[in-house]
Design a protein around this motif. Structure first.
Motif, PDB file in Angstrom:
ATOM      1  N   ASP A  34       7.702  16.394  11.037  1.00  0.00           N
ATOM      2  CA  ASP A  34       6.714  16.868  10.070  1.00  0.00           C
ATOM      3  C   ASP A  34       7.291  16.841   8.660  1.00  0.00           C
ATOM      4  O   ASP A  34       6.615  16.425   7.702  1.00  0.00           O
ATOM      5  CB  ASP A  34       6.281  18.297  10.423  1.00  0.00           C
ATOM      6  N   LYS A  35       8.535  17.256   8.531  1.00  0.00           N
ATOM      7  CA  LYS A  35       9.187  17.275   7.216  1.00  0.00           C
ATOM      8  C   LYS A  35       9.369  15.857   6.677  1.00  0.00           C
ATOM      9  O   LYS A  35       9.087  15.591   5.503  1.00  0.00           O
ATOM     10  CB  LYS A  35      10.540  17.979   7.327  1.00  0.00           C
ATOM     11  N   LEU A  36       9.827  14.942   7.525  1.00  0.00           N
ATOM     12  CA  LEU A  36      10.051  13.565   7.093  1.00  0.00           C
ATOM     13  C   LEU A  36       8.751  12.911   6.634  1.00  0.00           C
ATOM     14  O   LEU A  36       8.715  12.218   5.611  1.00  0.00           O
ATOM     15  CB  LEU A  36      10.667  12.758   8.235  1.00  0.00           C
ATOM     16  N   LEU A  37       7.682  13.112   7.396  1.00  0.00           N
ATOM     17  CA  LEU A  37       6.399  12.499   7.044  1.00  0.00           C
ATOM     18  C   LEU A  37       5.869  13.066   5.738  1.00  0.00           C
ATOM     19  O   LEU A  37       5.370  12.318   4.881  1.00  0.00           O
ATOM     20  CB  LEU A  37       5.399  12.737   8.177  1.00  0.00           C
ATOM     21  N   LEU A  38       5.969  14.382   5.563  1.00  0.00           N
ATOM     22  CA  LEU A  38       5.481  15.009   4.337  1.00  0.00           C
ATOM     23  C   LEU A  38       6.241  14.494   3.121  1.00  0.00           C
ATOM     24  O   LEU A  38       5.634  14.117   2.106  1.00  0.00           O
ATOM     25  CB  LEU A  38       5.622  16.531   4.449  1.00  0.00           C
ATOM     26  N   ARG A  39       7.569  14.448   3.218  1.00  0.00           N
ATOM     27  CA  ARG A  39       8.385  13.992   2.096  1.00  0.00           C
ATOM     28  C   ARG A  39       8.134  12.516   1.801  1.00  0.00           C
ATOM     29  O   ARG A  39       8.102  12.086   0.645  1.00  0.00           O
ATOM     30  CB  ARG A  39       9.862  14.222   2.417  1.00  0.00           C
ATOM     31  N   HIS A  40       7.968  11.711   2.848  1.00  0.00           N
ATOM     32  CA  HIS A  40       7.718  10.283   2.646  1.00  0.00           C
ATOM     33  C   HIS A  40       6.392  10.043   1.944  1.00  0.00           C
ATOM     34  O   HIS A  40       6.296   9.259   0.995  1.00  0.00           O
ATOM     35  CB  HIS A  40       7.718   9.554   3.997  1.00  0.00           C
ATOM     36  N   ASN A  41       5.345  10.721   2.422  1.00  0.00           N
ATOM     37  CA  ASN A  41       4.008  10.474   1.873  1.00  0.00           C
ATOM     38  C   ASN A  41       3.872  10.951   0.429  1.00  0.00           C
ATOM     39  O   ASN A  41       2.999  10.490  -0.298  1.00  0.00           O
ATOM     40  CB  ASN A  41       2.952  11.150   2.751  1.00  0.00           C
ATOM     41  N   GLU A  42       4.731  11.878   0.009  1.00  0.00           N
ATOM     42  CA  GLU A  42       4.712  12.304  -1.394  1.00  0.00           C
ATOM     43  C   GLU A  42       5.120  11.170  -2.330  1.00  0.00           C
ATOM     44  O   GLU A  42       4.687  11.127  -3.478  1.00  0.00           O
ATOM     45  CB  GLU A  42       5.654  13.491  -1.592  1.00  0.00           C
ATOM     46  N   ASP A  47      -1.941   4.110   0.025  1.00  0.00           N
ATOM     47  CA  ASP A  47      -2.562   4.777   1.176  1.00  0.00           C
ATOM     48  C   ASP A  47      -2.273   4.018   2.470  1.00  0.00           C
ATOM     49  O   ASP A  47      -2.188   4.620   3.544  1.00  0.00           O
ATOM     50  CB  ASP A  47      -4.076   4.871   0.974  1.00  0.00           C
ATOM     51  N   ARG A  48      -2.128   2.702   2.333  1.00  0.00           N
ATOM     52  CA  ARG A  48      -1.834   1.888   3.515  1.00  0.00           C
ATOM     53  C   ARG A  48      -0.475   2.283   4.108  1.00  0.00           C
ATOM     54  O   ARG A  48      -0.332   2.382   5.331  1.00  0.00           O
ATOM     55  CB  ARG A  48      -1.824   0.410   3.115  1.00  0.00           C
ATOM     56  N   GLU A  49       0.510   2.538   3.254  1.00  0.00           N
ATOM     57  CA  GLU A  49       1.828   2.969   3.725  1.00  0.00           C
ATOM     58  C   GLU A  49       1.753   4.344   4.367  1.00  0.00           C
ATOM     59  O   GLU A  49       2.383   4.605   5.400  1.00  0.00           O
ATOM     60  CB  GLU A  49       2.821   2.981   2.569  1.00  0.00           C
ATOM     61  N   ARG A  50       0.993   5.247   3.737  1.00  0.00           N
ATOM     62  CA  ARG A  50       0.872   6.604   4.286  1.00  0.00           C
ATOM     63  C   ARG A  50       0.217   6.579   5.670  1.00  0.00           C
ATOM     64  O   ARG A  50       0.636   7.289   6.587  1.00  0.00           O
ATOM     65  CB  ARG A  50       0.050   7.471   3.335  1.00  0.00           C
ATOM     66  N   GLU A  51      -0.823   5.780   5.795  1.00  0.00           N
ATOM     67  CA  GLU A  51      -1.524   5.700   7.079  1.00  0.00           C
ATOM     68  C   GLU A  51      -0.621   5.116   8.156  1.00  0.00           C
ATOM     69  O   GLU A  51      -0.564   5.621   9.288  1.00  0.00           O
ATOM     70  CB  GLU A  51      -2.778   4.838   6.918  1.00  0.00           C
ATOM     71  N   ALA A  52       0.116   4.059   7.811  1.00  0.00           N
ATOM     72  CA  ALA A  52       1.031   3.442   8.776  1.00  0.00           C
ATOM     73  C   ALA A  52       2.128   4.418   9.185  1.00  0.00           C
ATOM     74  O   ALA A  52       2.487   4.516  10.362  1.00  0.00           O
ATOM     75  CB  ALA A  52       1.633   2.169   8.183  1.00  0.00           C
ATOM     76  N   ALA A  53       2.666   5.150   8.212  1.00  0.00           N
ATOM     77  CA  ALA A  53       3.723   6.126   8.513  1.00  0.00           C
ATOM     78  C   ALA A  53       3.209   7.206   9.460  1.00  0.00           C
ATOM     79  O   ALA A  53       3.915   7.622  10.388  1.00  0.00           O
ATOM     80  CB  ALA A  53       4.234   6.748   7.220  1.00  0.00           C
ATOM     81  N   SER A  54       1.985   7.657   9.244  1.00  0.00           N
ATOM     82  CA  SER A  54       1.410   8.692  10.116  1.00  0.00           C
ATOM     83  C   SER A  54       1.288   8.206  11.548  1.00  0.00           C
ATOM     84  O   SER A  54       1.628   8.929  12.497  1.00  0.00           O
ATOM     85  CB  SER A  54       0.040   9.112   9.583  1.00  0.00           C
ATOM     86  N   TYR A  55       0.813   6.968  11.730  1.00  0.00           N
ATOM     87  CA  TYR A  55       0.659   6.424  13.076  1.00  0.00           C
ATOM     88  C   TYR A  55       2.023   6.273  13.770  1.00  0.00           C
ATOM     89  O   TYR A  55       2.178   6.609  14.947  1.00  0.00           O
ATOM     90  CB  TYR A  55      -0.037   5.057  13.029  1.00  0.00           C
ATOM     91  N   ASP A 189       8.645  -0.931   5.534  1.00  0.00           N
ATOM     92  CA  ASP A 189       9.104  -1.945   4.575  1.00  0.00           C
ATOM     93  C   ASP A 189       8.359  -3.259   4.778  1.00  0.00           C
ATOM     94  O   ASP A 189       7.987  -3.940   3.807  1.00  0.00           O
ATOM     95  CB  ASP A 189      10.611  -2.166   4.726  1.00  0.00           C
ATOM     96  N   GLU A 190       8.160  -3.630   6.026  1.00  0.00           N
ATOM     97  CA  GLU A 190       7.427  -4.869   6.319  1.00  0.00           C
ATOM     98  C   GLU A 190       5.978  -4.764   5.858  1.00  0.00           C
ATOM     99  O   GLU A 190       5.407  -5.732   5.327  1.00  0.00           O
ATOM    100  CB  GLU A 190       7.489  -5.163   7.818  1.00  0.00           C
ATOM    101  N   ILE A 191       5.364  -3.610   6.061  1.00  0.00           N
ATOM    102  CA  ILE A 191       3.979  -3.411   5.618  1.00  0.00           C
ATOM    103  C   ILE A 191       3.896  -3.485   4.091  1.00  0.00           C
ATOM    104  O   ILE A 191       2.975  -4.087   3.526  1.00  0.00           O
ATOM    105  CB  ILE A 191       3.446  -2.060   6.133  1.00  0.00           C
ATOM    106  N   ARG A 192       4.876  -2.875   3.403  1.00  0.00           N
ATOM    107  CA  ARG A 192       4.901  -2.903   1.944  1.00  0.00           C
ATOM    108  C   ARG A 192       5.062  -4.344   1.434  1.00  0.00           C
ATOM    109  O   ARG A 192       4.375  -4.758   0.493  1.00  0.00           O
ATOM    110  CB  ARG A 192       6.043  -2.033   1.425  1.00  0.00           C
ATOM    111  N   ALA A 193       5.949  -5.104   2.080  1.00  0.00           N
ATOM    112  CA  ALA A 193       6.161  -6.494   1.664  1.00  0.00           C
ATOM    113  C   ALA A 193       4.900  -7.334   1.900  1.00  0.00           C
ATOM    114  O   ALA A 193       4.540  -8.179   1.071  1.00  0.00           O
ATOM    115  CB  ALA A 193       7.338  -7.083   2.435  1.00  0.00           C
ATOM    116  N   ALA A 194       4.219  -7.080   3.027  1.00  0.00           N
ATOM    117  CA  ALA A 194       2.985  -7.818   3.309  1.00  0.00           C
ATOM    118  C   ALA A 194       1.903  -7.496   2.286  1.00  0.00           C
ATOM    119  O   ALA A 194       1.158  -8.384   1.841  1.00  0.00           O
ATOM    120  CB  ALA A 194       2.494  -7.484   4.723  1.00  0.00           C
ATOM    121  N   ALA A 195       1.818  -6.226   1.875  1.00  0.00           N
ATOM    122  CA  ALA A 195       0.834  -5.835   0.865  1.00  0.00           C
ATOM    123  C   ALA A 195       1.131  -6.509  -0.475  1.00  0.00           C
ATOM    124  O   ALA A 195       0.204  -6.943  -1.184  1.00  0.00           O
ATOM    125  CB  ALA A 195       0.836  -4.321   0.694  1.00  0.00           C
TER     126      ALA A 195
END
Length: 294
Positions: A34-42, A47-55, A189-195
């Motif tokens: 929970d902590k890692l996801l919260l800090r990452h999404n900040e 939004d695409r990265e946030r959604e992928a991270a959540s999944y 990282d792969e999702i970010r590069a694809a975007a």
């Protein structure tokens, strides 16, 4: 996420060691996720990265109970007792057979030898058979007496209670958890590069469609008119818009009594077109704005 996790390493190892069992370790790692996801999404870039991270974090969360965490096993035992006991019936049977065997042998062998020396009559044969049988019976009794004496004694065993406690290996849990988070980071990282590649591919397009040469020419002329500062030249270039739309089967319609249905009307001193309507094959694409007049 891996950078955040590395900063929490010492604290996380301490909590895992204190947890001791796999069930409690899952709870510790769940809170860390929970902590890692919260800090990452900040700090996520989209939004695409946030959604992928959540999944992906949810996938890691579901796999936590399956993570290899076993360390050394401790076995607690109580009530251990083993005793050897001799069956009472065994003692009686042994001595009875021993005495009976000796008596039969004496009874059979003694008189038989005496009879053999005293007389050699025919009836001695019956006596020999009788006493000889007694000797054989005595020998059989002695055999079974020895067998019973050598037979293993009975054992009385009190069952022991065992309690097995498997403690987790905190270092192993942390390594497996770190590998999972590293995989999440790599996927993001792969999702970010694809975007980024998609954004680059969209360069030179409008709403995902490539800009045609005629559109580029029109935009360029309009910008030139805007930069020129010459009103007449600007109006001349604006008129080119009507021709451009006409080539694309879009008609520019001015306000009149016959075209009033294509306009939003507002009060005015005289009928006038404020913004023309756009119509294609008799169908309205964009309503115009006009002054109704008195």
């Amino acid at each position: 996420m891996i950078e955040i996790l590395e900063k929490d390493k010492n604290k996380l190892l301490t909590e895992l060691s204190a947890a001791a069992t796999a069930e409690k370790a899952v709870s510790v790692l769940d809170k860390e996720l929970d902590k890692l996801l919260l800090r990452h999404n900040e700090h996520a870039g989209s939004d695409r990265e946030r959604e992928a991270a959540s999944y992906m974090v949810q996938a890691v969360r579901l796999s936590l109970p399956l993570m290899d965490s076993n360390g050394k096993a401790k076995v607690w035992e109580s009530g251990v007792e083993v005793k050897e006991e001799v069956d009472g019936s065994f003692k009686i049977s042994f001595f009875l057979l021993l005495i009976l065997g000796v008596a039969l042998c004496v009874f059979g062998a003694g008189p038989m030898l005496m009879e053999a020396f005293i007389a050699a009559e025919e009836k001695v044969r019956d006596t020999v058979l009788l006493h000889g049988g007694a000797v054989i019976g005595g020998m059989v009794c002695l055999y079974f007496s020895g067998y019973m004496y050598a037979r293993p004694k009975k054992k009385k065993v009190t069952k022991k209670d065992q309690q097995v406690e498997i403690r987790i290996d905190a270092d192993k849990v942390y390594r497996n958890f770190r590998n999972a988070i590293l995989a999440v980071d790599q996927s993001i990282d792969e999702i970010r590069a694809a975007a980024q590649r998609e954004e680059q591919e969209k360069a030179g397009t409008i709403d995902g469609k490539e800009v045609t040469q005629s559109e580029l020419d029109l935009f360029s002329d309009l910008l030139a008119a805007a930069y020129s500062g010459d009103p007449e030249f600007a109006l001349e270039k604006v008129e080119q818009i009507k021709y451009f739309l006409h080539k694309n089967q879009i008609e520019v319609v001015d306000y009149s009594k016959d075209t009033a249905q294509f306009f939003d009307l507002m009060p005015g001193t005289a009928p006038a077109t404020i913004r023309p309507a756009l119509v294609a094959q008799g169908g309205l694409l964009r309503k115009g704005l006009a002054a109704k007049g008195r």
